[in-house]
Design a protein around this motif. Structure first.
Motif, PDB file in Angstrom:
ATOM      1  N   PRO A  16       0.816  -1.214   0.000  1.00 16.50           N
ATOM      2  CA  PRO A  16       0.000   0.000   0.000  1.00 16.50           C
ATOM      3  C   PRO A  16       0.850   1.264   0.000  1.00 16.50           C
ATOM      4  O   PRO A  16       2.012   1.251   0.414  1.00 16.50           O
ATOM      5  CB  PRO A  16      -0.791  -0.133   1.306  1.00 16.50           C
ATOM      6  CG  PRO A  16       0.169  -0.839   2.220  1.00 16.50           C
ATOM      7  CD  PRO A  16       0.977  -1.778   1.340  1.00 16.50           C
ATOM      8  N   ALA A  17       0.251   2.359  -0.463  1.00 14.81           N
ATOM      9  CA  ALA A  17       0.910   3.658  -0.433  1.00 14.81           C
ATOM     10  C   ALA A  17      -0.157   4.745  -0.479  1.00 14.81           C
ATOM     11  O   ALA A  17      -1.149   4.615  -1.199  1.00 14.81           O
ATOM     12  CB  ALA A  17       1.875   3.829  -1.605  1.00 14.81           C
ATOM     13  N   ALA A  18       0.030   5.788   0.307  1.00 19.78           N
ATOM     14  CA  ALA A  18      -0.884   6.927   0.261  1.00 19.78           C
ATOM     15  C   ALA A  18      -0.774   7.592  -1.102  1.00 19.78           C
ATOM     16  O   ALA A  18       0.313   7.748  -1.650  1.00 19.78           O
ATOM     17  CB  ALA A  18      -0.545   7.919   1.370  1.00 19.78           C
ATOM     18  N   ALA A  19      -1.918   7.969  -1.682  1.00 24.41           N
ATOM     19  CA  ALA A  19      -1.913   8.568  -3.022  1.00 24.41           C
ATOM     20  C   ALA A  19      -3.202   9.360  -3.203  1.00 24.41           C
ATOM     21  O   ALA A  19      -4.124   9.292  -2.392  1.00 24.41           O
ATOM     22  CB  ALA A  19      -1.804   7.483  -4.090  1.00 24.41           C
ATOM     23  N   ALA A  33     -12.126   9.041  -5.007  1.00 28.99           N
ATOM     24  CA  ALA A  33     -12.706   8.390  -3.824  1.00 28.99           C
ATOM     25  C   ALA A  33     -11.703   7.427  -3.221  1.00 28.99           C
ATOM     26  O   ALA A  33     -11.665   7.231  -2.004  1.00 28.99           O
ATOM     27  CB  ALA A  33     -13.986   7.652  -4.215  1.00 28.99           C
ATOM     28  N   VAL A  34     -10.883   6.816  -4.065  1.00 30.07           N
ATOM     29  CA  VAL A  34      -9.820   5.919  -3.608  1.00 30.07           C
ATOM     30  C   VAL A  34      -8.563   6.741  -3.371  1.00 30.07           C
ATOM     31  O   VAL A  34      -8.052   7.377  -4.293  1.00 30.07           O
ATOM     32  CB  VAL A  34      -9.546   4.811  -4.641  1.00 30.07           C
ATOM     33  CG1 VAL A  34      -8.362   3.952  -4.202  1.00 30.07           C
ATOM     34  CG2 VAL A  34     -10.786   3.955  -4.849  1.00 30.07           C
ATOM     35  N   ARG A  35      -8.090   6.756  -2.130  1.00 23.32           N
ATOM     36  CA  ARG A  35      -6.931   7.567  -1.777  1.00 23.32           C
ATOM     37  C   ARG A  35      -5.704   6.731  -1.407  1.00 23.32           C
ATOM     38  O   ARG A  35      -4.674   7.280  -1.043  1.00 23.32           O
ATOM     39  CB  ARG A  35      -7.283   8.480  -0.592  1.00 23.32           C
ATOM     40  CG  ARG A  35      -8.399   9.463  -0.890  1.00 23.32           C
ATOM     41  CD  ARG A  35      -7.901  10.582  -1.773  1.00 23.32           C
ATOM     42  NE  ARG A  35      -8.927  11.582  -2.019  1.00 23.32           N
ATOM     43  CZ  ARG A  35      -8.725  12.730  -2.669  1.00 23.32           C
ATOM     44  NH1 ARG A  35      -7.518  12.997  -3.133  1.00 23.32           N
ATOM     45  NH2 ARG A  35      -9.698  13.578  -2.862  1.00 23.32           N
ATOM     46  N   ILE A  36      -5.847   5.432  -1.487  1.00 23.29           N
ATOM     47  CA  ILE A  36      -4.729   4.542  -1.181  1.00 23.29           C
ATOM     48  C   ILE A  36      -4.473   3.667  -2.403  1.00 23.29           C
ATOM     49  O   ILE A  36      -5.361   2.962  -2.871  1.00 23.29           O
ATOM     50  CB  ILE A  36      -5.030   3.640   0.029  1.00 23.29           C
ATOM     51  CG1 ILE A  36      -5.282   4.475   1.288  1.00 23.29           C
ATOM     52  CG2 ILE A  36      -3.880   2.669   0.271  1.00 23.29           C
ATOM     53  CD1 ILE A  36      -4.063   5.217   1.781  1.00 23.29           C
ATOM     54  N   HIS A  37      -3.259   3.758  -2.924  1.00 23.88           N
ATOM     55  CA  HIS A  37      -2.853   2.824  -3.970  1.00 23.88           C
ATOM     56  C   HIS A  37      -2.442   1.528  -3.285  1.00 23.88           C
ATOM     57  O   HIS A  37      -1.661   1.529  -2.333  1.00 23.88           O
ATOM     58  CB  HIS A  37      -1.675   3.373  -4.772  1.00 23.88           C
ATOM     59  CG  HIS A  37      -0.984   2.327  -5.611  1.00 23.88           C
ATOM     60  ND1 HIS A  37      -1.571   1.781  -6.719  1.00 23.88           N
ATOM     61  CD2 HIS A  37       0.218   1.717  -5.464  1.00 23.88           C
ATOM     62  CE1 HIS A  37      -0.752   0.871  -7.240  1.00 23.88           C
ATOM     63  NE2 HIS A  37       0.342   0.826  -6.500  1.00 23.88           N
ATOM     64  N   TYR A  51      -5.978   1.791  -8.101  1.00 20.96           N
ATOM     65  CA  TYR A  51      -5.304   3.065  -8.279  1.00 20.96           C
ATOM     66  C   TYR A  51      -6.177   4.192  -7.748  1.00 20.96           C
ATOM     67  O   TYR A  51      -7.400   4.047  -7.653  1.00 20.96           O
ATOM     68  CB  TYR A  51      -5.001   3.305  -9.757  1.00 20.96           C
ATOM     69  CG  TYR A  51      -3.766   2.592 -10.254  1.00 20.96           C
ATOM     70  CD1 TYR A  51      -2.559   3.273 -10.360  1.00 20.96           C
ATOM     71  CD2 TYR A  51      -3.786   1.244 -10.587  1.00 20.96           C
ATOM     72  CE1 TYR A  51      -1.413   2.632 -10.803  1.00 20.96           C
ATOM     73  CE2 TYR A  51      -2.650   0.591 -11.026  1.00 20.96           C
ATOM     74  CZ  TYR A  51      -1.470   1.293 -11.128  1.00 20.96           C
ATOM     75  OH  TYR A  51      -0.337   0.645 -11.556  1.00 20.96           O
ATOM     76  N   PRO A  52      -5.583   5.351  -7.405  1.00 28.11           N
ATOM     77  CA  PRO A  52      -6.376   6.505  -6.982  1.00 28.11           C
ATOM     78  C   PRO A  52      -7.402   6.875  -8.049  1.00 28.11           C
ATOM     79  O   PRO A  52      -7.119   6.812  -9.239  1.00 28.11           O
ATOM     80  CB  PRO A  52      -5.331   7.607  -6.803  1.00 28.11           C
ATOM     81  CG  PRO A  52      -4.055   6.881  -6.550  1.00 28.11           C
ATOM     82  CD  PRO A  52      -4.134   5.632  -7.352  1.00 28.11           C
ATOM     83  N   GLY A  53      -8.579   7.249  -7.606  1.00 25.32           N
ATOM     84  CA  GLY A  53      -9.658   7.621  -8.528  1.00 25.32           C
ATOM     85  C   GLY A  53     -10.983   7.138  -7.995  1.00 25.32           C
ATOM     86  O   GLY A  53     -11.193   7.058  -6.780  1.00 25.32           O
ATOM     87  N   ARG A  54     -11.912   6.800  -8.885  1.00 22.60           N
ATOM     88  CA  ARG A  54     -13.154   6.187  -8.458  1.00 22.60           C
ATOM     89  C   ARG A  54     -12.887   4.735  -8.050  1.00 22.60           C
ATOM     90  O   ARG A  54     -11.786   4.217  -8.216  1.00 22.60           O
ATOM     91  CB  ARG A  54     -14.182   6.223  -9.600  1.00 22.60           C
ATOM     92  CG  ARG A  54     -14.655   7.619  -9.955  1.00 22.60           C
ATOM     93  CD  ARG A  54     -15.962   7.562 -10.713  1.00 22.60           C
ATOM     94  NE  ARG A  54     -15.888   6.780 -11.951  1.00 22.60           N
ATOM     95  CZ  ARG A  54     -16.960   6.432 -12.663  1.00 22.60           C
ATOM     96  NH1 ARG A  54     -18.168   6.772 -12.261  1.00 22.60           N
ATOM     97  NH2 ARG A  54     -16.814   5.732 -13.787  1.00 22.60           N
ATOM     98  N   GLY A  55     -13.930   4.067  -7.538  1.00 20.61           N
ATOM     99  CA  GLY A  55     -13.774   2.675  -7.178  1.00 20.61           C
ATOM    100  C   GLY A  55     -13.291   1.864  -8.379  1.00 20.61           C
ATOM    101  O   GLY A  55     -13.866   1.951  -9.468  1.00 20.61           O
ATOM    102  N   ASN A  56     -12.227   1.113  -8.220  1.00 23.97           N
ATOM    103  CA  ASN A  56     -11.652   0.382  -9.349  1.00 23.97           C
ATOM    104  C   ASN A  56     -10.819  -0.780  -8.842  1.00 23.97           C
ATOM    105  O   ASN A  56     -10.444  -0.832  -7.666  1.00 23.97           O
ATOM    106  CB  ASN A  56     -10.780   1.311 -10.210  1.00 23.97           C
ATOM    107  CG  ASN A  56      -9.512   1.741  -9.489  1.00 23.97           C
ATOM    108  OD1 ASN A  56      -8.479   1.098  -9.590  1.00 23.97           O
ATOM    109  ND2 ASN A  56      -9.587   2.843  -8.728  1.00 23.97           N
TER     110      ASN A  56
END
Length: 217
Positions: A16-19, A33-37, A51-56
């Motif tokens: 994991p990594a903050a992103a 909405a996703v803030r953690i890679h 990846y950061p962005g919408r739910g994916n």
């Protein structure tokens, strides 16, 4: 990389990594909405990512295609049937920028390993499990070595006449269930970051063969 962490867990590792908290030159993450890679490498050749962005979610398979060739396949899973503009840009970035960079690095390393100057290398180990640490590589090598050992033990047992195996199958089964690192079970016991034992007599065409224990250097 300062927030990147690599942790090993039996037959998988997590990364994991903050992103998604600041401007991203790769693609727009302003409304993410996703803030953690996150990435999860599952033995032997599957990786799940988001990846950061919408739910994916993204699934990658790394498929050996020969001694010096590897095939990677990607599947993207999004909230809607069609990607929005930011998701389309993220997919384009992964396909046209990120992956070519990674492939180029790997190919360069492989060219160097094929030169006469290379004999073996050392893995970098950060006891804190940071993003520059290679204990995830060591973890994968250990699982690979254990798979080789199990396969070899099974093949050897299959060549012994049944009469010669009487009373020995149960003991052999216990031996097959242990891993190369201190007799731990590869399916349950995690490899400890920063406590890497040397792998001796093992050679992989894709990785180095000597592991550095932080106590030695």
């Amino acid at each position: 990389m300062s927030t990147y962490r690599i942790t090993t867990h039996g037959i998988y590792s997590s990364q994991p990594a903050a992103a998604g908290r600041s401007a991203n030159s790769a693609y727009d993450v302003a409304d993410a909405a996703v803030r953690i890679h996150e990435a999860w490498w599952l033995w032997p050749n599957t990786c799940l990512m988001r990846y950061p962005g919408r739910g994916n979610a993204m699934m990658m398979h790394v498929i050996p295609a020969g001694p010096d060739r590897t095939l990677e396949t990607y599947d993207f899973y999004l909230e809607d049937a069609e990607p929005n503009a930011a998701e389309a840009e993220a997919i384009r970035y992964i396909d046209e920028v990120l992956q070519p960079e990674d492939v180029g690095l790997v190919e360069s390393v492989q060219r160097g390993m094929r030169t006469p100057a290379f004999t073996s290398g050392r893995l970098v180990c950060d006891p804190a499990g940071g993003g520059v640490s290679e204990h995830g590589v060591h973890h994968f090598q250990s699982l690979l070595l254990e798979a080789y050992r199990r396969h070899t033990a099974i093949a050897e047992r299959s060549e012994v006449p049944a009469s010669g195996r009487a009373g020995g199958d149960r003991a052999a089964g216990r031996e097959e269930s242990t891993t190369a690192l201190g007799g731990r079970d590869a399916l349950s016991a995690p490899a400890r970051p920063g406590r890497l034992e040397p792998i001796v007599g093992f050679s992989s065409p894709l990785t180095t063969t000597e592991v550095l224990d932080e106590d030695r250097g």
